[in-house]
Design an enzyme around this catalytic site. Structure first.
Site, PDB file in Angstrom:
ATOM      1  N   HIS A 117       0.825  -1.209   0.000  1.00 50.86           N
ATOM      2  CA  HIS A 117       0.000   0.000   0.000  1.00 50.86           C
ATOM      3  C   HIS A 117       0.857   1.256   0.000  1.00 50.86           C
ATOM      4  CE1 HIS A 117       0.800   0.530   4.358  1.00 50.86           C
ATOM      5  NE2 HIS A 117       0.668  -0.784   4.452  1.00 50.86           N
ATOM      6  N   CYS A 148       2.275  -2.973   6.661  1.00 52.08           N
ATOM      7  CA  CYS A 148       2.821  -4.095   5.890  1.00 52.08           C
ATOM      8  C   CYS A 148       3.960  -3.586   5.004  1.00 52.08           C
ATOM      9  CB  CYS A 148       1.710  -4.728   5.067  1.00 52.08           C
ATOM     10  SG  CYS A 148       0.449  -5.572   6.070  1.00 52.08           S
TER      11      CYS A 148
END
Length: 224
Positions: free
Chosen positions: A176, A192
């Site tokens: 992302h 993440c």
């Protein structure tokens, strides 16, 4: 004498105009060089629907973390994403020994997964909510966000997210964007795999649902 005076005046006027034009050209050239050096086109302001992604000042980011095409011999087929968390790089394999390389920031969630997965969902300006682990680890920071945040410039997922699955199981592993481009190339407390927002927009446009992702932790990937 009148003709000579007129001729001299005309030549003087041409000289003045030439000097002025030269001065404009010099200033424009210097400005262009400055803009190229401090604001690469790849990280300029980006209008994306109702949102405007701000320009990124790359002067404080390691040049190796900026998007670039590199030599990358691999047996993985074109279209595969390879995430090397130790090197802080994500590669999109292009074939013929080349790949597009992006710098990444790695959070604890990003260090908790290794192996192969498939992109089964893509989202633009995705909704986000902190994981239970994040709320347990940093309750003061995340507990009040338990219901999540709508997509937008303040959303930690940024403008795009890629969701990784193994079979029908959501791995909870995401690729992302970020609200903190200065963290690219570093390990951070949460999240993440994060890319500069302009980079995740670029990557998102290049990959499809069903694309294979291989995550390498500590120099090796675990097959799935």
């Amino acid at each position: 004498m009148i003709i000579k005076a007129r001729h001299f005046a005309r030549l003087s006027g041409i000289a003045v105009i030439t000097v002025l034009l030269a001065g404009c050209a010099s200033r424009s050239s210097s400005l262009a060089e400055k803009e190229i050096n401090t604001t690469p086109a790849a990280y300029a302001k980006l209008i994306d629907g109702i949102h405007t992604i701000p320009e990124v000042d790359t002067s404080g980011i390691d040049a190796a973390m900026l998007r670039q095409r590199v030599d990358y011999p691999t047996d993985e087929p074109a279209g595969t994403i390879v995430v090397n968390t130790a090197a802080r790089h994500l590669y999109l394999v292009e074939g013929d020994g080349k790949a597009m390389r992006y710098g990444i920031g790695v959070g604890k969630e990003g260090l908790a997964f290794a192996g192969a997965a498939t992109i089964k969902r893509k989202a633009e300006w995705p909704h986000w909510r902190p994981t239970q682990n994040m709320m347990d680890r940093e309750p003061a920071r995340y507990r009040h966000l338990a219901s999540g945040l709508a997509g937008g410039l303040g959303n930690p997922l940024g403008p795009r997210a890629l969701y990784l699955y193994q079979g029908d199981r959501d791995t909870m592993f995401r690729i992302h964007g970020t609200t903190e481009p200065e963290t690219i190339g570093n390990a951070v407390s949460s999240g993440c795999i994060r890319l500069i927002n302009q980079d995740i927009v670029d990557l998102y446009s290049r990959v499809k649902i069903g694309s294979r992702v291989v995550v390498v932790q500590g120099g090796r990937a675990l097959s799935s």
